[in-house]
Design an enzyme around this catalytic site. Structure first.
Site: not given
Ligand code: 5GP
Length: 187
Positions: A173, A175
């Protein structure tokens, strides 16, 4: 034990932030006092693996736990979002990608752009030549999202890759962050 009267403003601030789980490193020495031939240990100590999130205070542990099951093929929360089994605020969608608002936004605009088909892309570090097209598509979708959100003149695209970068969901993903002055370097 030091009396309250003896506590300075900075030590009180440090204590209160420590209680709330903030990372509050000790101040580094005055640069002009540093002997570059023998730098003080605080400057040599790597400050890696300090992934913290103001909301949970436990981002690092969550990232490590997520990494352990990253390559098992287990579905992630994003599979449920793609399948619309759990709600999300979708801001852009086409046949290959989905973009939706992050549930824990780190900026006024914080959108996640993901491929609909994971196809082994648990993280950017697992990308293979066959993924080049979808990777380009994701980046272009990030630009479309920035335009839709009115931040195309100032925004940041972030990909956290692996536990040391605090990746917590093992479905690639991007951001897309903006809507405020972003600082550099990132934490
Ligand atoms: P990472 O830490 O893997 O780079 O980012 C994962 C992102 O997914 C985090 O910013 C977190 O807030 C988001 N996230 C996790 N669970 C959910 C969810 O159920 N719904 C949404 N919209 N975002 C989520």
């Amino acid at each position: 034990m030091a009396s309250t009267a003896a506590l300075t403003t900075s030590s009180l601030l440090r204590r209160s932030r420590a209680l709330r789980g903030h990372v509050f490193p000790k101040p580094l020495p005055n640069p002009s006092s540093i002997n570059l031939a023998r730098p003080p240990p605080a400057l040599l100590r790597p400050r890696r693996f300090m992934c913290r999130n103001a909301a949970s205070g436990n981002e690092e542990a969550a990232a490590k736990a997520a990494a352990k099951i990253a390559d098992t093929g287990a579905p992630t929360i994003f599979d449920k979002i793609i399948a619309k089994e759990i709600p999300s605020t979708i801001v852009y969608e086409d046949d290959k990608v989905l973009a939706f608002r992050d549930v824990n936004p780190q900026a006024p605009v914080h959108i996640l752009v993901i491929p609909k088909m994971r196809d082994g892309l648990t993280q950017l570090g697992k990308a293979k030549p066959r993924h080049a097209e979808v990777l380009g598509h994701l980046l272009f979708a990030a630009k479309l999202v920035a335009e839709k959100e009115g931040i195309v003149d100032g925004f940041r695209v972030v990909i956290n890759n692996g536990p040391e970068a605090c990746q917590s969901v093992y479905h690639l993903h991007l951001h897309v962050l903006g809507g405020r002055q972003l600082k550099w370097p990132p934490g």
